[in-house]
Design a protein around this motif. Structure first.
Motif, PDB file in Angstrom:
ATOM      1  N   VAL A  26      54.326  23.173  35.722  1.00 12.04           N
ATOM      2  CA  VAL A  26      54.753  23.342  37.120  1.00 12.04           C
ATOM      3  C   VAL A  26      55.920  22.390  37.352  1.00 12.04           C
ATOM      4  N   THR A  27      57.046  22.913  37.804  1.00 16.77           N
ATOM      5  CA  THR A  27      58.204  22.075  38.117  1.00 16.77           C
ATOM      6  C   THR A  27      58.234  21.841  39.621  1.00 16.77           C
ATOM      7  N   VAL A  28      58.221  20.569  39.999  1.00 19.75           N
ATOM      8  CA  VAL A  28      58.106  20.251  41.433  1.00 19.75           C
ATOM      9  C   VAL A  28      59.323  19.449  41.891  1.00 19.75           C
ATOM     10  N   THR A  29      59.819  19.773  43.072  1.00 18.18           N
ATOM     11  CA  THR A  29      60.888  18.972  43.683  1.00 18.18           C
ATOM     12  C   THR A  29      60.544  18.750  45.157  1.00 18.18           C
ATOM     13  N   SER A  30      61.077  17.677  45.727  1.00 16.81           N
ATOM     14  CA  SER A  30      60.870  17.457  47.164  1.00 16.81           C
ATOM     15  C   SER A  30      62.073  16.734  47.760  1.00 16.81           C
ATOM     16  N   PHE A  31      62.261  16.943  49.036  1.00 11.62           N
ATOM     17  CA  PHE A  31      63.369  16.315  49.760  1.00 11.62           C
ATOM     18  C   PHE A  31      62.828  15.765  51.074  1.00 11.62           C
ATOM     19  N   THR A  32      63.330  14.609  51.471  1.00  8.56           N
ATOM     20  CA  THR A  32      62.962  14.041  52.771  1.00  8.56           C
ATOM     21  C   THR A  32      64.254  13.816  53.551  1.00  8.56           C
ATOM     22  N   ALA A  33      64.222  14.163  54.829  1.00 13.46           N
ATOM     23  CA  ALA A  33      65.413  13.952  55.656  1.00 13.46           C
ATOM     24  C   ALA A  33      65.730  12.465  55.727  1.00 13.46           C
ATOM     25  N   ARG A  34      67.021  12.148  55.748  1.00 15.78           N
ATOM     26  CA  ARG A  34      67.431  10.739  55.793  1.00 15.78           C
ATOM     27  C   ARG A  34      66.901  10.077  57.064  1.00 15.78           C
ATOM     28  N   GLU A  35      66.524   8.844  56.904  1.00 16.27           N
ATOM     29  CA  GLU A  35      66.068   8.006  58.011  1.00 16.27           C
ATOM     30  C   GLU A  35      64.819   8.556  58.700  1.00 16.27           C
ATOM     31  N   HIS A  94      55.431  25.335  57.509  1.00 13.82           N
ATOM     32  CA  HIS A  94      55.812  26.697  57.121  1.00 13.82           C
ATOM     33  C   HIS A  94      55.765  26.770  55.596  1.00 13.82           C
ATOM     34  N   TYR A  95      55.574  27.942  55.073  1.00 12.44           N
ATOM     35  CA  TYR A  95      55.732  28.083  53.622  1.00 12.44           C
ATOM     36  C   TYR A  95      56.427  29.411  53.309  1.00 12.44           C
ATOM     37  N   LEU A 129      57.257  27.214  48.415  1.00 13.77           N
ATOM     38  CA  LEU A 129      58.074  26.214  49.102  1.00 13.77           C
ATOM     39  C   LEU A 129      57.365  25.845  50.411  1.00 13.77           C
ATOM     40  N   ILE A 130      57.146  24.568  50.629  1.00 14.08           N
ATOM     41  CA  ILE A 130      56.437  24.126  51.848  1.00 14.08           C
ATOM     42  C   ILE A 130      57.382  23.265  52.686  1.00 14.08           C
ATOM     43  N   ASP A 131      57.512  23.622  53.953  1.00 13.01           N
ATOM     44  CA  ASP A 131      58.398  22.893  54.871  1.00 13.01           C
ATOM     45  C   ASP A 131      57.594  22.212  55.962  1.00 13.01           C
ATOM     46  N   LEU A 132      57.992  20.999  56.318  1.00  9.64           N
ATOM     47  CA  LEU A 132      57.444  20.311  57.492  1.00  9.64           C
ATOM     48  C   LEU A 132      58.586  20.134  58.484  1.00  9.64           C
ATOM     49  N   VAL A 133      58.371  20.673  59.672  1.00  4.73           N
ATOM     50  CA  VAL A 133      59.419  20.643  60.694  1.00  4.73           C
ATOM     51  C   VAL A 133      58.938  19.802  61.866  1.00  4.73           C
ATOM     52  N   ASP A 134      59.755  18.889  62.326  1.00  5.50           N
ATOM     53  CA  ASP A 134      59.404  18.056  63.481  1.00  5.50           C
ATOM     54  C   ASP A 134      59.182  18.974  64.686  1.00  5.50           C
ATOM     55  N   ALA A 135      57.978  18.932  65.265  1.00  5.55           N
ATOM     56  CA  ALA A 135      57.641  19.864  66.342  1.00  5.55           C
ATOM     57  C   ALA A 135      58.458  19.592  67.608  1.00  5.55           C
ATOM     58  N   THR A 137      61.732  18.081  67.728  1.00  6.50           N
ATOM     59  CA  THR A 137      63.181  18.322  67.593  1.00  6.50           C
ATOM     60  C   THR A 137      63.506  19.629  66.865  1.00  6.50           C
ATOM     61  N   GLY A 138      62.544  20.164  66.139  1.00  4.92           N
ATOM     62  CA  GLY A 138      62.794  21.387  65.369  1.00  4.92           C
ATOM     63  C   GLY A 138      63.553  21.116  64.077  1.00  4.92           C
ATOM     64  N   ALA A 139      63.696  19.860  63.706  1.00  5.64           N
ATOM     65  CA  ALA A 139      64.455  19.520  62.488  1.00  5.64           C
ATOM     66  C   ALA A 139      63.532  19.505  61.269  1.00  5.64           C
ATOM     67  N   LEU A 140      64.063  19.999  60.157  1.00  2.00           N
ATOM     68  CA  LEU A 140      63.300  19.955  58.903  1.00  2.00           C
ATOM     69  C   LEU A 140      63.234  18.495  58.435  1.00  2.00           C
ATOM     70  N   VAL A 141      62.009  17.985  58.245  1.00  4.21           N
ATOM     71  CA  VAL A 141      61.902  16.577  57.841  1.00  4.21           C
ATOM     72  C   VAL A 141      61.456  16.411  56.390  1.00  4.21           C
ATOM     73  N   TRP A 142      60.786  17.428  55.861  1.00  2.00           N
ATOM     74  CA  TRP A 142      60.336  17.324  54.463  1.00  2.00           C
ATOM     75  C   TRP A 142      60.240  18.720  53.869  1.00  2.00           C
ATOM     76  N   ARG A 143      60.639  18.857  52.624  1.00  4.92           N
ATOM     77  CA  ARG A 143      60.501  20.135  51.915  1.00  4.92           C
ATOM     78  C   ARG A 143      60.023  19.857  50.494  1.00  4.92           C
ATOM     79  N   GLY A 144      58.984  20.541  50.092  1.00  5.94           N
ATOM     80  CA  GLY A 144      58.504  20.436  48.715  1.00  5.94           C
ATOM     81  C   GLY A 144      58.444  21.828  48.118  1.00  5.94           C
ATOM     82  N   SER A 145      58.786  21.946  46.847  1.00  3.01           N
ATOM     83  CA  SER A 145      58.719  23.276  46.230  1.00  3.01           C
ATOM     84  C   SER A 145      58.276  23.152  44.781  1.00  3.01           C
TER      85      SER A 145
END
Lengths: 179, 195
Positions: A26-35, A94-95, A129-135, A137-145
């Motif tokens: 399984v190849t996994v990557t993730s991103f977190t919004a800056r700050e 969301h996914y 792909l799993i997304d976490l969105v700040d409820a 502001t509506g901004a994407l804060v974390w994404r893992g796939s």
């Protein structure tokens, strides 16, 4: 006894094949919004989820697939300290899921002109792909796939569930535990 | 002579593997905890927006007729009677999707070593047809079973008798994966509905 001994290589090959399929990498990557400090979020709820699964008609609008995937995400989020709430969640989850064929070239030196035991293989790669969105502001804060070889895991419901559990666990292991 | 059983076993395994992997992979999912023995009647569900996603299938009246006929027959063989949509326990509908796929003919196994051009496998593309059958509980409106089979599309656009045979085979293989309880009940109920 001779007959049993003759069956050992066949049984062994079958076991190796089964283990290989069950434990496809399984190849996994993730991103977190800056700050953004994700671990400060406490509660979550589900956002709108698109049940289409591009690339695989077997999973398109497949209730069993989506129910299991959603349950696996719930279990992993809970185990990392996040709580589900329908009132005013901190994040919405969301996914997306999809599938596509990929080509893999194996061999001892596949990038050079000469190679020993080269082989070209086609396999079905599934992506979750799993997304976490700040409820607020509506901004994407974390994404893992994650991507993995589906290798017959869709046709077998129990194997599909095991694969989903493993993939979701690997993705959300990248999500910081709630502080 | 003593080697014959092993040769037959390996040959059988190879044939089964080839059948599963290249001829017609079949699979299904079902809602766990569902008591399938309580279903006795079915009806064709409300028409889907796009049951046939490909124009070539939509333009082929034999394919549509064959799919309907084969599903009706398989359900009735399992003791389920067709009813009006108001009285049916189950709704049935199907989708036939077409996906572009690749296949590779690799040289592995024939040559342990190769140089330059020889190393290249042959890559070709083809259209795969997937027939998906959905069964929905009319009371809860929940999907309780989904079964499917995949096959090369070109074989589904062949002469009518060939299409008929392949559709029969695909639907039969799909329906064999219905939960055991339905099939077990069919052995009891089937004689009552036979004229």
């Amino acid at each position: 006894m001779t007959r049993i001994r003759g069956l050992i290589p066949i049984v062994g090959a079958a076991v190796v094949a089964a283990v290989t399929v069950a434990c496809a990498p399984v190849t996994v990557t993730s991103f977190t919004a800056r700050e953004v400090q994700v671990s400060r979020y406490r509660t979550y709820d589900w956002g709108t989820v698109d049940t289409a699964v591009p690339g695989d008609p077997r999973l398109d609008n497949n209730l069993f697939f989506h129910d299991y995937l959603r349950g696996a995400i719930d279990r992993q989020l809970r185990s990392r300290g996040y709580e589900q709430t329908a009132l005013t969640p901190d994040v919405r989850v969301h996914y997306h899921a999809g599938a596509a064929q990929r080509i893999y070239i194996s061999g001892s030196e596949p990038t050079r002109e000469r190679c020993g035991d080269c082989a070209v293989q086609v396999y079905d790669e599934g992506t979750v792909l799993i997304d976490l969105v700040d409820a607020r502001t509506g901004a994407l804060v974390w994404r893992g796939s994650a991507q993995t070889d589906l290798a017959g895991s869709v046709d077998d419901q129990a194997r599909m569930e095991k694969t989903l559990e493993r993939v979701v666990e690997r993705i959300l292991a990248k999500l910081p535990r709630r502080s | 002579m003593r080697r014959l059983p092993r040769v037959l076993l390996i040959g059988g395994l190879a044939a089964v593997t080839a059948g599963c992997l290249t001829l017609m992979p079949v699979g299904s999912h079902f809602q766990r905890g569902t008591d399938f023995t309580r279903y006795q009647t079915y009806a064709w569900g409300p028409a889907d927006a796009l049951p046939l996603s490909d124009q070539r299938l939509r333009d082929n009246p034999y394919f549509v007729d064959d799919v309907h006929g084969a599903i009706d027959r398989e359900f009735q063989d399992r003791g389920l009677r067709r009813a009006t949509s108001e009285r049916a326990d189950l709704f049935v509908h199907y989708h036939a999707a077409v996906t572009g796929r690749l296949e590779v003919e690799s040289r592995t196994g024939r040559y342990r070593d190769c140089v330059g051009e020889e190393c290249r496998g042959t890559v070709s593309d083809y259209d795969a047809g997937t027939l998906v059958i959905d069964v929905v509980d009319t009371r809860t409106q929940q999907l309780v079973w989904r079964g499917w089979a995949e096959h090369r599309l070109e074989d589904m656009l062949d002469e009518p008798p060939a299409v008929h045979r392949r559709v029969q085979d695909a639907v039969h293989r799909i329906m064999r994966t219905l939960p055991v309880t339905v099939q077990a009940r069919a052995r009891v109920v089937a004689p009552e509905v036979t004229p």
